[in-house]
Design a protein around this motif. Structure first.
Motif, mmCIF file in Angstrom:
data_model
loop_
_atom_site.group_PDB
_atom_site.id
_atom_site.type_symbol
_atom_site.label_atom_id
_atom_site.label_comp_id
_atom_site.label_asym_id
_atom_site.label_seq_id
_atom_site.Cartn_x
_atom_site.Cartn_y
_atom_site.Cartn_z
ATOM 1 N N LEU A 363 -50.962 -25.911 -61.659
ATOM 2 C CA LEU A 363 -49.597 -25.381 -61.690
ATOM 3 C C LEU A 363 -49.319 -24.603 -62.975
ATOM 4 N N TRP A 364 -50.043 -24.973 -64.046
ATOM 5 C CA TRP A 364 -49.782 -24.362 -65.354
ATOM 6 C C TRP A 364 -50.073 -22.866 -65.320
ATOM 7 N N GLY A 365 -49.073 -22.060 -65.658
ATOM 8 C CA GLY A 365 -49.285 -20.609 -65.697
ATOM 9 C C GLY A 365 -49.213 -19.941 -64.344
ATOM 10 N N GLY A 366 -48.824 -20.699 -63.310
ATOM 11 C CA GLY A 366 -48.737 -20.097 -61.986
ATOM 12 C C GLY A 366 -47.400 -19.406 -61.768
ATOM 13 N N SER A 367 -47.397 -18.438 -60.829
ATOM 14 C CA SER A 367 -46.121 -17.843 -60.399
ATOM 15 C C SER A 367 -45.677 -18.617 -59.186
ATOM 16 N N ILE A 368 -44.939 -19.689 -59.425
ATOM 17 C CA ILE A 368 -44.711 -20.650 -58.355
ATOM 18 C C ILE A 368 -43.627 -20.190 -57.403
ATOM 19 N N ARG A 369 -43.947 -20.244 -56.107
ATOM 20 C CA ARG A 369 -42.955 -19.933 -55.076
ATOM 21 C C ARG A 369 -42.502 -21.254 -54.471
ATOM 22 N N PHE A 370 -41.203 -21.498 -54.511
ATOM 23 C CA PHE A 370 -40.703 -22.796 -54.052
ATOM 24 C C PHE A 370 -40.199 -22.726 -52.619
ATOM 25 N N ASN A 371 -41.093 -22.386 -51.688
ATOM 26 C CA ASN A 371 -40.700 -22.442 -50.292
ATOM 27 C C ASN A 371 -40.826 -23.872 -49.789
ATOM 28 N N ILE A 372 -40.402 -24.095 -48.531
ATOM 29 C CA ILE A 372 -40.357 -25.473 -48.016
ATOM 30 C C ILE A 372 -41.731 -26.147 -48.016
ATOM 31 N N PRO A 373 -42.797 -25.474 -47.519
ATOM 32 C CA PRO A 373 -44.101 -26.151 -47.599
ATOM 33 C C PRO A 373 -44.453 -26.542 -49.030
ATOM 34 N N MET A 374 -44.137 -25.687 -49.989
ATOM 35 C CA MET A 374 -44.499 -25.961 -51.383
ATOM 36 C C MET A 374 -43.693 -27.143 -51.919
ATOM 37 N N LEU A 375 -42.421 -27.258 -51.510
ATOM 38 C CA LEU A 375 -41.625 -28.396 -51.972
ATOM 39 C C LEU A 375 -42.267 -29.711 -51.538
ATOM 40 N N PHE A 376 -42.660 -29.776 -50.260
ATOM 41 C CA PHE A 376 -43.326 -30.987 -49.780
ATOM 42 C C PHE A 376 -44.663 -31.201 -50.487
ATOM 43 N N ALA A 377 -45.426 -30.116 -50.656
ATOM 44 C CA ALA A 377 -46.740 -30.237 -51.279
ATOM 45 C C ALA A 377 -46.610 -30.676 -52.734
ATOM 46 N N LEU A 378 -45.634 -30.105 -53.451
ATOM 47 C CA LEU A 378 -45.446 -30.487 -54.846
ATOM 48 C C LEU A 378 -45.034 -31.943 -54.973
ATOM 49 N N SER A 379 -44.131 -32.391 -54.094
ATOM 50 C CA SER A 379 -43.653 -33.765 -54.201
ATOM 51 C C SER A 379 -44.764 -34.754 -53.869
ATOM 52 N N PHE A 380 -45.747 -34.309 -53.093
ATOM 53 C CA PHE A 380 -46.907 -35.162 -52.805
ATOM 54 C C PHE A 380 -47.546 -35.639 -54.106
ATOM 55 N N LEU A 381 -47.601 -34.757 -55.106
ATOM 56 C CA LEU A 381 -48.342 -35.079 -56.327
ATOM 57 C C LEU A 381 -47.795 -36.314 -57.044
ATOM 58 N N PRO A 382 -46.516 -36.344 -57.453
ATOM 59 C CA PRO A 382 -46.053 -37.567 -58.105
ATOM 60 C C PRO A 382 -45.985 -38.775 -57.180
ATOM 61 N N MET A 383 -45.705 -38.530 -55.890
ATOM 62 C CA MET A 383 -45.626 -39.665 -54.967
ATOM 63 C C MET A 383 -46.995 -40.315 -54.797
ATOM 64 N N PHE A 384 -48.026 -39.490 -54.616
ATOM 65 C CA PHE A 384 -49.368 -40.042 -54.531
ATOM 66 C C PHE A 384 -49.765 -40.655 -55.862
ATOM 67 N N GLY A 385 -49.268 -40.076 -56.942
ATOM 68 C CA GLY A 385 -49.540 -40.638 -58.265
ATOM 69 C C GLY A 385 -49.031 -42.063 -58.375
ATOM 70 N N ILE A 386 -47.781 -42.261 -57.937
ATOM 71 C CA ILE A 386 -47.208 -43.618 -57.977
ATOM 72 C C ILE A 386 -48.010 -44.547 -57.070
ATOM 73 N N GLY A 387 -48.292 -44.070 -55.865
ATOM 74 C CA GLY A 387 -49.061 -44.887 -54.930
ATOM 75 C C GLY A 387 -50.409 -45.272 -55.506
#
Lengths: 578, 103, 197
Positions: A363-387
């Motif tokens: 993610l660092w240095g990316g031109s991030i587009r926050f469309n709906i698929p990306m919102l779900f995909a991004l939230s996967f990261l901390p959620m899987f992290g907690i899990g």
């Protein structure tokens, strides 16, 4: 025998859509079936959570329809609670998630992403789907048997499962169908990825999604058969009165069992968990694959550490076969064996962390587009992290003494599967919907689906860590009401339940969006609306029979975004010059 | 793999393998009448079975003329099979002091 | 792109045609299936207070006979494939027919064995030895039946493909053969473990 687009031998309706051999139709069949069972399994939980929030109170509206054998006076019987629990787990894992992440997304997109015309064995693929369908019907039918559906947990431990009512027999027969469906599917996936890659598509140019599916296929291929063997043995224990899992001297309701004895209860657990552990990687790896595709596309730069991710996912697959007894720390095994499995379990956490870290670093240095698929995909990261992190005290045998079979375990694995894998499934649906249908899903409804779901998932499962640490056991039909150590954390039951019901409410916009967008969604104006690099976007929309108009040649890796000197910020894999 | 000459070579090999398999079968049955201790009997029986199995796999199943890929896959399978069997077996013997396994 | 590649010709880097990789993958899963049952055998025997010697319950000469029958059927199976390579369709039919007959012989002997057990009131439920014996051999017998069905199809209606696409038909027989040899291979381990130890 070649046949053209205007083939006079076009298959009829039944061969084209029902007994289809085209991987895309089969993928959709798996998708529809998987989503139905995901919803059904979720509804079982909606019912369970009433009993947990308000133990002993009649269930509103639905209570009177459940019948005297399940809920006399609308009040759920403990036996019915156990049925709901066992079937919720079974259906979510084997009929919901796996058919979706492997059967649906895998079938539809693996051949496309490698540049193949179909799966290697199309008729076998069709057989796989119909085996799943039959297994699902058997599982559903079991609810109507005397004694109801299976009620010994999705883990079906002997000796309880050996003496349970006939629903358990149906469960075992259903599992045989589901296992064989997955086995045949796994053979297809592996042969396809190895044999049918387009020219230039070397292994290290494969999208991470394909690597994840390949490893998943190996897990299914080699880990399921021991469960099938165990299932046959448990079936024989139940039907032919063998004693594979029945030790000598068992007494049931005051009567000694009329069996030879001499069996081993631990044998069931070993054989079950030999599958059970790789199974959880089957649940998560394809999800990681989906998330990686979407993140790569929406940061407009290459994934950081692609090679590390590939080595890690292969290593995870390998290690997953030798960690299984961390589910059995409390069965009386000695310290040497416990230490062995504890060590392998700690080792397996490393590649998972590597994969997650690479995705975060990307993610660092990316031109991030926050469309709906990306919102779900991004939230996967901390959620899987907690899990994942909360799995560590479970994988260490000492803290597991306190946490085993408590709500802590439920919270841990739901974090990984629910805001983990299921969010990845949502992400994949929003992302690939335009390729399959030629239309986009509605953004506003997407936001209404996403934000409350994210918040509510955490509200449901975070309190369960607290309950587990307090010592509240899982599978208690009254949520711990009878236990002194549970009193302080009992109010959390009601909170989780209300949040689950609200979560159900906020899936309605998604269901509506999915169906409405099929007909009225905004049409896309290009075959590649997300401007992605992977080969599935190089086909017509939707792809026709045979997928590619001519065999693609691959010249570059899967994530060539923002290549210096290129005219556009993405360079497709089959594009020769930048 | 083409040519009538090649296939005649193969057929000759198959007859040789058949003979070897028959001999090994006779040996394994004969040895079983010698009443060794269990451990020795297991080792002998499994060694002969492994030899017979290898002959079938290498020659009848053409494994000997396959390339690396099939060997790699089978290698992993053998590893996982042995892990399953040996770890289950080992867990039976490793119990805390004072604990008895009931069966 | 309309035609599926590597159905007949081998892919250069793997040296395999699709179905050959497919059958080896399938057999890998079968190794794990029978492997789990063998593991069950090991654990049940280890934990048993008393475990009978195989020969005290099972008939070794009959088991040995069946072993020879199955090995012979494996030989005739590979000869059937070799006959196709030599373009000798008649020889193929003869050898495949022998394979099927030998497989049926195996089943007849096996059912005779089962029958004698039942006559003496020895059922799977009678002891864990009998339970694992019946389960292992019945699962194996199911695989024999599967092989008979597949081979019979190729002997009968399936043989038409020899006229239309001989190379593809030869490949199919090779694949059926690899499966059949595996069935033989499992028995090569089953026989000593159950009958001789």
């Amino acid at each position: 025998m070649p046949h053209s687009r205007e083939d006079p031998h076009q298959p009829g309706f039944w061969r084209k859509y029902i007994f289809a051999t085209d991987h895309k139709i089969i993928g959709l069949q798996y998708g529809i079936t998987g989503l139905f069972f995901l919803l059904f399994g979720f509804c079982l939980m909606l019912l369970m959570r009433w009993q947990l929030a308000y133990p002993g109170e009649p269930i509103p509206w639905i209570g009177k329809f459940l019948g005297e054998s399940r809920a006399p006076g609308g009040i759920m019987l403990p036996e019915f609670y156990n049925e709901l629990g066992a079937m919720h787990g079974t259906i979510m894992v084997f009929l919901g998630v796996v058919p979706l992440v492997f059967g649906a997304f895998g079938n539809y997109f693996v051949p496309l992403q490698i540049g193949a015309p179909d799966m290697a064995f199309p008729k076998l693929n069709m057989t796989s789907y119909w085996l799943l369908f039959t297994g699902g019907l058997i599982m559903l039918a079991s609810f109507f048997l005397p004694g109801g559906a299976a009620s010994s947990g999705w883990t079906a431990y002997s000796p309880l499962a050996d003496i349970a009512p006939v629903g358990q027999t149906f469960w075992l027969i259903g599992m045989v169908f589901l296992v064989n469906s997955s086995l045949l599917g796994a053979i297809n996936f592996i042969a396809t990825v190895i044999q049918l890659r387009a020219p230039g598509m070397t292994f290290m140019r494969l999208p991470f999604f394909v690597w994840a599916q390949l490893v998943t296929a190996f897990l299914l291929l080699l880990a399921f058969p021991p469960l099938e063997a165990a299932g046959v043995m448990q079936l024989l224990d139940r039907v032919a009165h063998t004693s594979f899992f029945l030790p000598s001297g068992l007494v049931v309701s005051g009567e000694p069992l009329n069996v030879s004895g001499g069996g081993s209860v631990l044998l069931w657990q070993h054989l079950f968990w030999f599958l059970g552990h790789p199974e959880v990687y089957v649940l998560i790896l394809p999800a990681m694959g989906i998330v990686t595709e979407i993140i790569a596309n929406n940061i407009r730069k290459p994934i950081w550490g692609y090679k590390s991710m590939v080595y890690s996912v292969v290593f995870v697959g390998f290690m997953s076969f030798i960690v299984w007894a961390h589910h059995m720390y409390l069965t009386g095994m000695g310290t040497a064996i416990n230490a062995f499995f504890q060590t392998t379990t700690m080792i397996i956490s490393i590649p998972s962390v590597i994969i997650l870290t690479c995705l975060f670093l990307s993610l660092w240095g990316g031109s991030i587009r926050f469309n709906i698929p990306m919102l779900f995909a991004l939230s996967f990261l901390p959620m899987f992290g907690i899990g994942g992190l909360t799995g560590l005290p479970l994988g260490l045998s000492a803290p597991d003494i306190h946490l085993h079979d408590t709500y802590y375990v439920i919270a841990h694995f739901h974090y990984v599967v629910a805001p983990g894998t299921i969010f990845a499934i949502f992400a994949g649906i929003y992302y690939w919907f335009p390729k399959v249908t030629g239309r986009k899903m509605n953004e506003i409804l997407g936001h209404i689906h996403f934000w409350p779901s994210l918040v509510l998932m955490n509200c449901i499962f975070m309190p369960m860590f607290v309950q587990g640490l307090a010592g509240v056991s899982r599978r208690l039909y009254d949520g711990g009401q009878q236990y002194a150590h549970a009193q302080a954390v009992l109010p959390l039951n009601e909170m989780s339940s209300i949040c689950v019901w609200l979560l159900g409410l906020f899936q309605l916009p998604f269901i509506f969006n999915l169906i409405w967008s099929l007909f009225k969604g905004k049409k896309v104006t290009s075959d590649n609306p997300w401007e992605a690099t992977t080969l599935e976007w190089a086909t017509p929309t939707p792809p026709g029979h045979g997928n590619f108009i001519k065999v693609p040649t691959v010249y570059r890796g899967p994530y060539e975004y923002s290549v210096p000197g290129a005219a556009k910020d993405f360079t497709p894999q089959n594009q020769e010059r930048i | 793999m083409s040519g009538a000459h090649d296939i005649k070579e193969e057929i000759r090999k198959y007859w040789k393998v058949f003979t070897a398999l028959l001999i090994l079968t006779v040996v394994t049955v004969a040895i079983s009448y010698l009443k060794f201790g269990l451990a020795a009997a297991i080792i002998v029986a499994l060694t002969i079975a492994l030899a017979k199995g290898s002959l079938v796999a290498c020659f009848f199943m053409h494994l000997i003329s396959e390339r690396k890929l099939v060997y790699v896959i089978l290698g992993f399978v053998v590893f996982f099979f042995l892990s399953l069997m040996l770890l289950i077996y080992a867990s039976y013997f490793n119990v805390p002091p004072g604990v008895k396994i009931v069966s | 792109m309309e035609i599926m590649p590597y159905i007949v010709e081998e892919r250069k880097d793997t040296g395999l045609f699709n179905a050959k990789l497919g059958i080896w993958l399938f057999l890998s899963s079968e190794v794990m299936l029978f492997g789990a049952l063998f593991s069950a055998y090991v654990l049940l025997r280890t934990g048993a207070a008393h475990w009978p010697h195989g020969s005290s319950i099972l008939n070794v000469p009959i088991g040995a006979f069946n072993t020879v029958v199955l090995i012979a059927s494996s030989v005739s199976m590979v000869f059937a494939w070799a006959a196709l390579k030599e373009n000798k369709f008649g020889k193929f039919k003869l050898n495949l027919g022998i394979t099927i007959l030998l497989a049926l012989t195996f089943l007849v002997v096996k059912s005779f064995e089962y029958g004698t057990k039942f006559e003496h009131h020895m059922y799977p439920r009678t002891s864990t030895f009998l339970a694992i014996y019946f389960t292992l051999t019945a699962l194996h017998a199911l695989h024999v039946i599967g092989g008979i069905i597949v081979n019979s199809y190729f002997w009968g209606p399936g043989a038409k493909m020899w006229q239309a696409d001989p190379a593809r038909f030869t490949n199919r027989i090779e694949i059926a053969g690899i499966y059949w040899h595996f069935v033989d291979l499992v028995w090569i381990f089953l026989f000593p473990v159950l009958y001789l130890l």
